[in-house]
Design a protein around this motif. Structure first.
Motif, short mmCIF file in Angstrom:
data_model
loop_
_atom_site.label_atom_id
_atom_site.label_comp_id
_atom_site.label_asym_id
_atom_site.label_seq_id
_atom_site.Cartn_x
_atom_site.Cartn_y
_atom_site.Cartn_z
N GLU A 184 0.83 -1.21 0.00
CA GLU A 184 0.00 0.00 0.00
C GLU A 184 0.87 1.26 0.00
OE1 GLU A 184 -3.96 1.53 2.33
OE2 GLU A 184 -2.27 0.86 3.58
N SER A 185 1.84 1.33 0.91
CA SER A 185 2.70 2.51 0.98
C SER A 185 3.56 2.64 -0.27
CB SER A 185 3.59 2.45 2.23
OG SER A 185 4.37 1.27 2.25
N ALA A 186 4.05 1.53 -0.79
CA ALA A 186 4.88 1.56 -2.00
C ALA A 186 4.10 2.14 -3.18
CB ALA A 186 5.39 0.17 -2.33
N ASN A 187 2.83 1.75 -3.31
CA ASN A 187 2.00 2.25 -4.41
C ASN A 187 1.74 3.75 -4.29
OD1 ASN A 187 1.79 -0.25 -5.63
ND2 ASN A 187 -0.12 -0.79 -4.58
N VAL A 188 1.45 4.20 -3.06
CA VAL A 188 1.20 5.63 -2.85
C VAL A 188 2.46 6.44 -3.15
CG1 VAL A 188 0.68 7.39 -1.12
CG2 VAL A 188 -0.62 5.26 -1.15
N ILE A 189 3.59 5.98 -2.64
CA ILE A 189 4.86 6.69 -2.85
C ILE A 189 5.20 6.77 -4.33
CG2 ILE A 189 7.36 6.55 -2.43
CD1 ILE A 189 6.57 5.32 0.35
N LYS A 190 5.00 5.67 -5.05
CA LYS A 190 5.26 5.67 -6.49
C LYS A 190 4.37 6.68 -7.20
CE LYS A 190 4.75 2.85 -10.64
NZ LYS A 190 5.77 3.62 -11.38
#
Length: 442
Positions: A184-190
């Protein structure tokens, strides 16, 4: 917590993005994001904040464009509580013993922890060894905030790749490594970084992997430059021109194109120590990386010794000679003096009681004095020289003609006694030969 909405809320103006640390890395990021979303730019340096508010960019990374930026520059840490996406881009230097100095990143973590609100994503860009973000920064933020990582807020890492002074490889056209603590965090950051990174983002599986990418890519460059520096020393012993050897080598398709020189700055001159220090904690002692760093750390003294040797061979007493050094920044066409290896040339000359005159219109006089104890002299006030060391390839020095160079020497000196040390091989060998000056180049 609905982290997926952060991206949409940033674009709509409902949420804000914040930068912690507004130096050579943080400030350009803040300004670029501010073209698309609301941005708070925080730094503990109140003087720097006032300069930015007044449209002055001392880093020269943005220049006059900073006057038109909508970044909300502030030295008030409580403003960070207004942001739902916080990027930390503070320096990570080394101590006197070359061990990592994590005080800036620890201090930034405390500041973030004291002001973070639930539902926030925090991304570190500061160069660190694998494990620092999760093992050191997260516990500090949790302690200061009372909020649990992964439950109340999330963490990620995206190593900075800004090259100070580079007008070609800029923030938006360098592919960016991104990572998060979970999917979830990886997708938002990307998605958030994709707002500004035209070259696109490159997700990696873990935060530790992203941390490793940064220190490994700069260690690789350090090792390659150490190799050509060693080649330069060998060629010097053999009386062979290094630049010609490298030019010949580069005619082959798989040559890497590295050149010898002074390797300082806040990345290549520092990151290998972060990697080797971390490796030692796991019981591995570097064989190549640390030796490459030793070679590059020795080059300032090597250049100084070459200058002294050339002066002696020209028949002068180095102690009584007027030595002029052109450049003190760590690289050309950039005001950044951090970890400059020109300082090693200066200190080594001083060991022989030689007090060089140092010139650099790019550098900040106050910082040069504070960091290195050097009083910079304006170009028009430089005394006539016995020896000139062109240490940095600023365009002003690169464009000097042979006549202009010769005019910087004492008029009574015969050409063969005018000593020119061309560290960066800025000048053509055939023109140097015709000039009649005594020259040496790395």
């Amino acid at each position: 917590m609905d982290y997926k909405s952060i991206y949409e809320n940033l674009l709509s103006g409902k949420d804000k993005l914040a930068l912690v640390g507004l130096g050579y890395v943080g400030m350009p990021i803040a300004v670029e994001f501010a073209k698309h979303v609301k941005v708070i730019g925080f730094d503990i340096n109140e003087k720097r904040i006032e300069e930015y508010k007044n449209g002055i960019d001392s880093t020269n990374e943005i220049g006059a464009a900073i006057k038109d930026s909508t970044v909300e520059f502030t030295a008030e840490p409580t403003k960070l509580s207004e942001a739902k996406f916080i990027i930390v881009a503070v320096p990570t230097p080394v101590k006197e013993d070359n061990s990592p100095d994590l005080r800036p990143v620890e201090g930034a973590s405390r500041t973030v922890g004291q002001n973070i609100k639930p539902g926030t994503v925090v991304v570190f860009e500061s160069t660190v060894y694998p494990g620092v973000t999760e093992d050191i920064c997260v516990p500090i933020i949790e302690k200061e905030s009372g909020l649990k990582c992964g439950v109340d807020w999330k963490i990620g890492y995206s190593p900075e790749r800004i090259n100070p002074g580079d007008r070609v490889h800029t923030l938006t056209n360098i592919q960016k490594i991104v990572s998060g603590m979970d999917e979830e965090s990886a997708n938002v950051i990307k998605k958030v970084y994709d707002i500004v990174i035209k070259a696109g983002t490159f997700p990696v599986s873990t935060i530790k992997t992203a941390e490793a990418v940064k220190v490994v890519e700069n260690s690789q460059r350090d090792i390659n430059i150490a190799f050509v520096n060693e080649v330069a020393m060998i060629c010097d012993k053999m009386g062979i021109d290094t630049a010609e050897v490298i030019a010949g080598m580069n005619t082959k398709w798989n040559a890497l194109g590295f050149k010898p020189g002074l390797v300082g700055g806040h990345c290549i001159g520092v990151d290998p120590y972060y990697l080797t220090n971390a490796a030692e904690k796991y019981g591995y002692h570097s064989q190549i990386i640390i030796n490459g760093r030793k070679v590059n750390d020795s080059m300032g003294a090597y250049v100084a010794d070459a200058a002294i040797k050339q002066m002696i061979e020209a028949g002068m007493a180095p102690k009584k000679a007027t030595v002029v050094i052109l450049g003190i920044t760590f690289k050309e066409n950039c005001p950044d003096t951090r970890n400059s290896k020109v300082a090693d040339i200066i200190s080594h000359l001083k060991e022989y009681d030689i007090q060089p005159v140092v010139v650099d219109n790019w550098a900040d006089k106050d910082i040069a004095k504070q960091e290195y104890g050097v009083d910079l002299v304006p170009m028009n006030e430089v005394p006539k020289a016995d020896c000139i060391i062109v240490a940095v390839g600023h365009k002003e020095y690169r464009n000097l003609s042979m006549m202009q160079l010769k005019d910087m020497f004492k008029s009574e000196l015969p050409d063969e006694e005018k000593v020119l040390i061309d560290v960066k091989s800025l000048y053509r060998k055939d023109e140097l030969d015709i000039s009649g000056m005594r020259y040496w180049r790395l």
